[in-house]
Design a protein around this motif. Structure first.
Motif, short mmCIF file in Angstrom:
data_model
loop_
_atom_site.label_atom_id
_atom_site.label_comp_id
_atom_site.label_asym_id
_atom_site.label_seq_id
_atom_site.Cartn_x
_atom_site.Cartn_y
_atom_site.Cartn_z
N ASP A 1 -2.05 -6.94 -2.68
CA ASP A 1 -2.11 -5.65 -2.83
C ASP A 1 -1.75 -4.11 -0.72
O ASP A 1 -2.17 -2.86 -0.94
CB ASP A 1 -3.35 -4.38 -3.25
CG ASP A 1 -4.17 -4.85 -3.24
OD1 ASP A 1 -5.01 -5.84 -1.76
OD2 ASP A 1 -5.56 -3.98 -3.79
N GLY A 2 -2.16 -5.01 -0.09
CA GLY A 2 -2.56 -3.97 1.23
C GLY A 2 -3.34 -4.03 1.43
O GLY A 2 -3.54 -3.51 2.45
N GLN A 3 -4.74 -4.82 1.19
CA GLN A 3 -6.06 -4.08 1.48
C GLN A 3 -6.66 -4.91 3.49
O GLN A 3 -5.92 -6.00 3.23
CB GLN A 3 -6.91 -4.47 1.08
CG GLN A 3 -7.27 -3.13 -0.70
CD GLN A 3 -7.95 -1.95 -0.31
OE1 GLN A 3 -8.36 -2.44 0.64
NE2 GLN A 3 -7.79 -1.35 -1.29
N LEU A 4 -6.66 -4.18 4.05
CA LEU A 4 -7.80 -5.05 5.14
C LEU A 4 -8.97 -5.11 5.53
O LEU A 4 -10.26 -4.13 4.89
CB LEU A 4 -7.45 -3.91 6.53
CG LEU A 4 -5.32 -3.28 6.40
CD1 LEU A 4 -5.98 -2.83 8.15
CD2 LEU A 4 -4.35 -4.76 6.95
#
Length: 176
Positions: free
Chosen positions: A34-37
């Protein structure tokens, strides 16, 4: 004239300033679907920072990163001076020193990459992790034997506190 050994600077340190990525973390980022870093911090670095705070030292974080999870972790340790999204670190550095009336020679700054260079040229004790880039190693008075995110922060804090008689082998567990 020969430069002083970095150990001669440890007694004058009142303030620690750290970069995040590559210093408090190993510099890697895990991407979720989901694009979390996601970043990883070492608990021994956290323990050392909390110990320094409990002993009256100032700690400031100046990072170009903007991950709010980083802010949450650092606040949980008791650090309140956290500058994220710092693209010109000199601005935040100068602001922080002005607010608390800190002299640059009393600052230990640990950075690992080119954005840290200008600030590191101004402080009393510029330091870096073992895996810092060469430009940063060349201006550091101390290069830790530990990599970023793997205890480099603990290394420098412990050395300063030991020299100043503030690192104890019989810690009071109630303090933590």
């Amino acid at each position: 004239m020969e430069d002083k050994s970095y150990k001669e600077y440890l007694g004058q340190i009142t303030t620690f300033i750290f970069d995040v990525d590559g210093v408090l973390t190993d510099g890697t980022v895990t991407l979720t679907t989901d694009g979390q870093l996601l970043r990883t911090m070492h608990v021994k670095d956290g323990f050392a920072m909390k110990t320094a705070l409990l002993n009256g030292f100032n700690i400031c974080i100046i990072s170009g990163g903007t991950n709010e999870g980083v802010r949450v972790r650092l606040r949980d340790l008791g650090i309140t001076d956290i500058y994220l999204g710092a693209h010109n670190k000199m601005e935040q550095f100068n602001e922080y020193l002005d607010i608390y009336e800190i002299r640059p020679e009393n600052v230990l700054y640990m950075g690992d990459d080119v954005p840290d260079y200008p600030v590191m040229k101004e402080v009393g004790l510029p330091c870096c992790p073992q895996d810092a880039v060469q430009e940063i190693k060349s201006i550091s008075k101390y290069v830790s034997h530990k990599n970023g995110g793997r205890g480099a922060v603990r290394d420098v804090i412990e050395q300063v506190l030991k020299v100043q008689g503030k690192w104890h082998s019989d810690f009071d567990a109630k303090s933590f």
